[in-house]
Enzyme design. Structure first.
Site, PDB file in Angstrom:
ATOM      1  N   ARG A   2      -5.016   0.074  -9.229  1.00 39.07           N
ATOM      2  CA  ARG A   2      -5.361  -0.985  -8.262  1.00 39.07           C
ATOM      3  C   ARG A   2      -6.404  -0.417  -7.294  1.00 39.07           C
ATOM      4  O   ARG A   2      -6.219   0.687  -6.771  1.00 39.07           O
ATOM      5  CB  ARG A   2      -4.114  -1.472  -7.491  1.00 39.07           C
ATOM      6  CG  ARG A   2      -3.122  -2.215  -8.397  1.00 39.07           C
ATOM      7  CD  ARG A   2      -2.094  -2.987  -7.588  1.00 39.07           C
ATOM      8  NE  ARG A   2      -2.656  -4.156  -6.960  1.00 39.07           N
ATOM      9  CZ  ARG A   2      -2.026  -4.886  -6.030  1.00 39.07           C
ATOM     10  NH1 ARG A   2      -0.819  -4.533  -5.632  1.00 39.07           N
ATOM     11  NH2 ARG A   2      -2.594  -5.950  -5.505  1.00 39.07           N
TER      12      ARG A   2
ATOM     13  N   GLN B 218       4.114 -13.404  -2.047  1.00 38.92           N
ATOM     14  CA  GLN B 218       4.857 -12.254  -1.509  1.00 38.92           C
ATOM     15  C   GLN B 218       5.652 -12.632  -0.260  1.00 38.92           C
ATOM     16  O   GLN B 218       6.682 -12.031   0.025  1.00 38.92           O
ATOM     17  CB  GLN B 218       3.897 -11.108  -1.162  1.00 38.92           C
ATOM     18  CG  GLN B 218       3.328 -10.366  -2.348  1.00 38.92           C
ATOM     19  CD  GLN B 218       1.977 -10.913  -2.751  1.00 38.92           C
ATOM     20  OE1 GLN B 218       1.701 -12.099  -2.575  1.00 38.92           O
ATOM     21  NE2 GLN B 218       1.126 -10.078  -3.302  1.00 38.92           N
TER      22      GLN B 218
ATOM     23  N   ASN C 225      -6.538  -6.541   4.054  1.00 35.20           N
ATOM     24  CA  ASN C 225      -5.135  -6.896   3.800  1.00 35.20           C
ATOM     25  C   ASN C 225      -5.136  -8.110   2.876  1.00 35.20           C
ATOM     26  O   ASN C 225      -6.189  -8.622   2.482  1.00 35.20           O
ATOM     27  CB  ASN C 225      -4.408  -7.173   5.127  1.00 35.20           C
ATOM     28  CG  ASN C 225      -2.907  -7.248   4.950  1.00 35.20           C
ATOM     29  OD1 ASN C 225      -2.299  -6.359   4.359  1.00 35.20           O
ATOM     30  ND2 ASN C 225      -2.283  -8.310   5.418  1.00 35.20           N
ATOM     31  N   LYS C 226      -3.958  -8.584   2.524  1.00 33.75           N
ATOM     32  CA  LYS C 226      -3.805  -9.686   1.567  1.00 33.75           C
ATOM     33  C   LYS C 226      -4.730 -10.854   1.888  1.00 33.75           C
ATOM     34  O   LYS C 226      -4.901 -11.213   3.054  1.00 33.75           O
ATOM     35  CB  LYS C 226      -2.343 -10.128   1.582  1.00 33.75           C
ATOM     36  CG  LYS C 226      -1.975 -11.232   0.613  1.00 33.75           C
ATOM     37  CD  LYS C 226      -2.400 -10.961  -0.809  1.00 33.75           C
ATOM     38  CE  LYS C 226      -1.916  -9.643  -1.356  1.00 33.75           C
ATOM     39  NZ  LYS C 226      -2.588  -9.241  -2.611  1.00 33.75           N
TER      40      LYS C 226
ATOM     41  N   ASP D  33      -4.049  -2.644   3.834  1.00 35.72           N
ATOM     42  CA  ASP D  33      -4.202  -1.876   2.600  1.00 35.72           C
ATOM     43  C   ASP D  33      -5.254  -0.789   2.745  1.00 35.72           C
ATOM     44  O   ASP D  33      -5.235   0.212   2.026  1.00 35.72           O
ATOM     45  CB  ASP D  33      -4.581  -2.800   1.439  1.00 35.72           C
ATOM     46  CG  ASP D  33      -3.382  -3.637   1.038  1.00 35.72           C
ATOM     47  OD1 ASP D  33      -3.186  -4.709   1.636  1.00 35.72           O
ATOM     48  OD2 ASP D  33      -2.626  -3.184   0.163  1.00 35.72           O
TER      49      ASP D  33
ATOM     50  N   ALA E 131       0.803  -1.230   0.000  1.00 32.34           N
ATOM     51  CA  ALA E 131       0.000   0.000   0.000  1.00 32.34           C
ATOM     52  C   ALA E 131       0.841   1.287   0.000  1.00 32.34           C
ATOM     53  O   ALA E 131       0.644   2.162  -0.858  1.00 32.34           O
ATOM     54  CB  ALA E 131      -0.970  -0.035   1.185  1.00 32.34           C
TER      55      ALA E 131
HETATM   56  O1  MRU Z   1      -1.065  -7.207  -3.494  1.00 36.87           O
HETATM   57  P1  MRU Z   1       0.011  -6.553  -2.670  1.00 36.87           P
HETATM   58  O2  MRU Z   1       1.302  -7.291  -2.672  1.00 36.87           O
HETATM   59  O3  MRU Z   1       0.168  -5.099  -3.025  1.00 36.87           O
HETATM   60  O4  MRU Z   1      -0.566  -6.609  -1.194  1.00 36.87           O
HETATM   61  C1  MRU Z   1       0.191  -6.072  -0.149  1.00 36.87           C
HETATM   62  C2  MRU Z   1      -0.392  -6.292   1.188  1.00 36.87           C
HETATM   63  O5  MRU Z   1      -1.445  -6.862   1.350  1.00 36.87           O
HETATM   64  C3  MRU Z   1       0.361  -5.696   2.345  1.00 36.87           C
HETATM   65  O6  MRU Z   1       0.209  -6.479   3.488  1.00 36.87           O
HETATM   66  C4  MRU Z   1      -0.191  -4.294   2.624  1.00 36.87           C
HETATM   67  O7  MRU Z   1      -0.111  -3.508   1.464  1.00 36.87           O
HETATM   68  C5  MRU Z   1       0.512  -3.603   3.721  1.00 36.87           C
HETATM   69  S1  MRU Z   1       2.138  -3.163   3.206  1.00 36.87           S
HETATM   70  C6  MRU Z   1       2.935  -2.249   4.353  1.00 36.87           C
END
Ligand code: MRU
Length: 368
Positions: free
Chosen positions: A90, A202, A253-254, A243, A55
């Site tokens: 996004r 990730q 979040n993810k 996010d 994010a």
């Molecule tokens: O799809 P992504 O890799 O952008 O998702 C990222 C996440 O879900 C992170 O946990 C979130 O952005 C927090 S990052 C400090």
């Protein structure tokens, strides 16, 4: 973060002042490659295909994308077109919209329009500097919690994390991983369970890479292992990122974060969400009902990228040919499953009152 003996932010202006350097995260962990973004379209595509992701880093890249756009054409029409293009990249991380609104508010009133070029570069740089400091402070507050667990148990602190909320997801330090770096550097023994984080891995590809580069002990696990480890007392605490956080403390979040929070609740494991203020969407209350969840390509589920034993990077199919796949990229963890929110201002309850206590200047906006 130091890689190969040199300190890197994840995004920074190129030396000639005409482009922006990023780390192409689609090549990690196999290749550490810098890439130059020269145009608005380069920045937009880098966000869409996740050369940059996380994010806070998405927000920083969008801000630099506006600066790149202004260098080509600083007119009102070009500014509005650039804002619209970047806003489409996004949907879930609110930092994107926060950064675009912040830079737009500075640029729109400027006349003649050419003044927008220097102003956009300056504002993008300020956003990056503030992100670094916010994440450093999240680390200070979170490391205190890890130190307290170690003082109480006398053992290595086992932290479980999901996705990548580290250095690579921000401009520097990370959110969920910042406390881990700071505790580790202060001599608190820490070990991290790294969820692999399918479909894009990730955790396995990025979190494990950066923890390894910093020398933090860690173990990669499949996404389904966390509940089992919690049942057997092998997880002291969970740290994840966000996010988008609603004014009531719900957290997007993810995908898979929600299931970890459920398992943590069932096993009495503290579940903390780490976030800078830029991740809070003060206009929202009920995350499940109101947060827009990105649906990404089915190919991210049906195919995996990896390195062969002889060093070739290959993409392979892992799903039966013809089977459809679905790919929701985020989920929402309701505030009732969150032990606390760790922000740059300190730790609070995941609730409207908790967030209003840390951010009184936003409390009125959230109440409307
Ligand atoms: O799809 P992504 O890799 O952008 O998702 C990222 C996440 O879900 C992170 O946990 C979130 O952005 C927090 S990052 C400090």
């Amino acid at each position: 973060m130091r890689i190969h003996g040199r300190h890197y932010r994840t995004i920074f202006p190129a030396q000639d002042g005409e482009g922006v350097s990023i780390i192409d995260q689609t090549k990690l962990p196999f290749d550490f490659a810098l890439e130059r973004l020269a145009t608005l379209e380069d920045a937009a595509v880098a966000i869409e295909v996740m050369k940059v992701r996380g994010a806070p880093l998405i927000g920083a890249t969008a801000a630099y994308g506006l600066a790149l756009a202004m260098m080509r054409d600083a007119s009102d029409a070009a500014l509005e077109a650039a804002l619209a293009r970047l806003a489409r990249t996004r949907p879930t991380a609110v930092n994107l919209h926060w950064a675009l609104a912040r830079v737009a508010a500075v640029l729109r009133p400027l006349s003649p329009p050419e003044r927008r070029i220097a102003a956009a570069w300056a504002e993008a740089g300020a956003i990056c500097d503030e992100d670094v400091e916010q994440n450093r402070m999240i680390g200070v507050h979170g490391a205190k919690i890890l130190g307290e667990i170690h003082a109480r148990t006398g053992r290595t602190v086992n932290v479980l994390t999901h996705c990548n909320a580290g250095w690579l997801a921000t401009v520097d330090w990370g959110t969920a991983i910042s406390p881990i770096y700071q505790a580790h550097d202060a001599g608190v023994p820490v070990h991290v369970w790294v969820d692999e984080t399918r479909p894009r891995n990730q955790g396995a590809a990025l979190t494990a890479y950066e923890l390894g580069a910093h020398g933090v002990p860690h173990t990669v696990i499949v996404d389904n292992a966390g509940g089992h480890l919690m049942q057997h007392g092998q997880v002291d605490i969970c740290f994840v990122g966000s996010d988008r956080t609603t004014a009531d403390g719900d957290v997007a979040n993810k995908i898979g974060t929600y299931l970890k929070a459920l398992a943590a609740k069932d096993n009495g494991v503290p579940f903390y969400v780490t976030l800078p203020v830029t991740t809070i969407d003060w206009a929202l209350r009920d995350g499940v009902a109101e947060i827009s969840i990105e649906e990404r390509s089915a190919r991210e589920v049906t195919h995996l990228v990896g390195e062969t034993d002889d060093g070739r990077i290959e993409t392979v199919r892992v799903v039966a040919p013809g089977s459809p796949a679905a790919n929701p990229a985020f989920d929402v963890t309701p505030s009732r499953l969150v032990t606390g929110l760790i922000t740059e201002r300190g730790v609070c309850e995941a609730s409207r009152a908790g967030l209003a206590g840390l951010y009184p200047e936003h409390a009125r906006q959230a109440a409307e």
